[in-house]
Design an enzyme around this catalytic site. Structure first.
Site, PDB file in Angstrom:
ATOM      1  N   LEU A 120      -8.151  -3.194  -2.674  1.00 47.45           N
ATOM      2  CA  LEU A 120      -6.640  -2.300  -3.172  1.00 47.45           C
ATOM      3  C   LEU A 120      -7.748  -1.372  -3.990  1.00 47.45           C
ATOM      4  O   LEU A 120      -8.999  -1.282  -3.328  1.00 47.45           O
ATOM      5  CB  LEU A 120      -6.207  -2.420  -4.444  1.00 47.45           C
ATOM      6  CG  LEU A 120      -5.752  -3.700  -5.373  1.00 47.45           C
ATOM      7  CD1 LEU A 120      -5.624  -3.672  -6.367  1.00 47.45           C
ATOM      8  CD2 LEU A 120      -4.261  -3.585  -4.170  1.00 47.45           C
ATOM      9  N   ASP A 121      -7.378  -0.006  -2.816  1.00 44.28           N
ATOM     10  CA  ASP A 121      -7.506   1.510  -2.548  1.00 44.28           C
ATOM     11  C   ASP A 121      -8.333   1.809  -3.716  1.00 44.28           C
ATOM     12  O   ASP A 121      -7.574   1.804  -4.764  1.00 44.28           O
ATOM     13  CB  ASP A 121      -6.806   2.263  -1.381  1.00 44.28           C
ATOM     14  CG  ASP A 121      -5.641   2.780  -2.461  1.00 44.28           C
ATOM     15  OD1 ASP A 121      -5.732   3.211  -3.315  1.00 44.28           O
ATOM     16  OD2 ASP A 121      -4.209   3.088  -1.301  1.00 44.28           O
ATOM     17  N   ALA A 122      -9.245   2.980  -4.014  1.00 46.74           N
ATOM     18  CA  ALA A 122      -9.239   3.567  -5.300  1.00 46.74           C
ATOM     19  C   ALA A 122      -8.510   4.033  -5.952  1.00 46.74           C
ATOM     20  O   ALA A 122      -8.854   3.972  -7.388  1.00 46.74           O
ATOM     21  CB  ALA A 122     -10.548   5.076  -5.010  1.00 46.74           C
TER      22      ALA A 122
END
Length: 271
Positions: A120-122
């Site tokens: 999952l992106d930041a």
């Protein structure tokens, strides 16, 4: 029942060096040996896809695949499976070269060396699986496997029914067409909307790109579901081990297509 693959070189009932099925399943926490014997009598247990009928059946726990009532059983008790509600601001890596907050803080209390399944992106929060089961991690993260994921996105603007229809019928992005498996509008107020998207795509930042393409940039994004797993009430930044029911469902899903071939340019999802 689910058709599980058969392992080559697995044990047969005649092999003397196997372990009795009752003992293996009792050690795995399925049931007592006496109850397992009843399961065998009732035809509820399969080894490598074949129903077990003999009480003295021996298996190789390292290679044989066992299911009870169609639900896969993990025989290796050294494997650990953890659900994390990843908070925003944390990168999906065990060691970030740029020094940003990473996943190590959530795995340091476990004796096993855990890794994340997919990404999952930041700035995206939500359900992330941490495990030391490399086989399961490979299958679930493989882009050809197509595990269903459910996201809730807060977006700019008031989303219309026409926009929801467009998301499911398909839109064109720079890397090709894409459509949501399901889409629905949850709420609209004060110039913002909540949209639920169900996807099986593993393409990079696909949720954000889809919603931006229909004129509604994402301001907040959370993954609520991964395959059979639901985030539930788990708070952001907290983790818990999967229940036996959750693990069984996840293993059953992964074994349905464990023969997925390697694909060039493999990538993990990063929404």
């Amino acid at each position: 029942m689910t058709d599980f693959p058969t392992r080559e070189g697995s044990s047969s009932p005649e092999l003397p060096d196997g372990v009795r099925l009752q003992k293996v399943l009792a050690a795995a926490g399925v049931a007592s040996r006496r109850v397992v014997e009843n399961y065998i009598t009732e035809g509820r247990i399969r080894v490598n896809g074949e129903v077990v009928t003999e009480q003295g059946r021996r298996i190789d726990p390292e290679h044989d695949l066992v299911d009870v009532d169609g639900t896969a059983i993990q025989l290796d008790v050294s494997k650990r499976y953890v659900m994390l509600n990843k908070p925003t601001g944390v990168v999906s890596s065990m060691k970030d070269e740029s020094g940003r907050p990473d996943l190590r803080r959530f795995t340091e209390d476990y004796e096993e060396r855990l890794y994340n399944v997919g990404r999952l992106d930041a700035e995206t929060s939500g359900l992330l699986i941490l495990t030391n089961d490399g086989d399961l991690a490979h299958v679930l993260a493989h882009p050809s496997f197509g595990v269903t994921k459910v996201y809730i996105a807060k977006v700019e603007g008031e989303v219309t029914a026409q926009t929801i229809s467009k998301l499911t019928k398909g839109i064109e992005l720079e890397d090709g067409p894409i459509s949501a498996d399901k889409a629905r509008l949850l709420d609209t107020s004060r110039g913002a909307s909540l949209v639920e998207l169900t996807l099986h795509s593993g393409r990079n930042r696909i949720v954000r790109r889809m919603l931006a393409a229909v004129g509604h940039p994402v301001t907040e994004l959370v993954r609520r579901q991964f395959g059979p797993l639901h985030l539930g009430a788990l708070p952001a930044g907290k983790s818990r081990e999967l229940s036996k029911i959750e693990l069984g469902a996840l293993l059953t899903l992964s074994r349905q297509d464990s023969g997925v071939a390697e694909a060039p340019g493999e990538q993990q999802e990063n929404e």
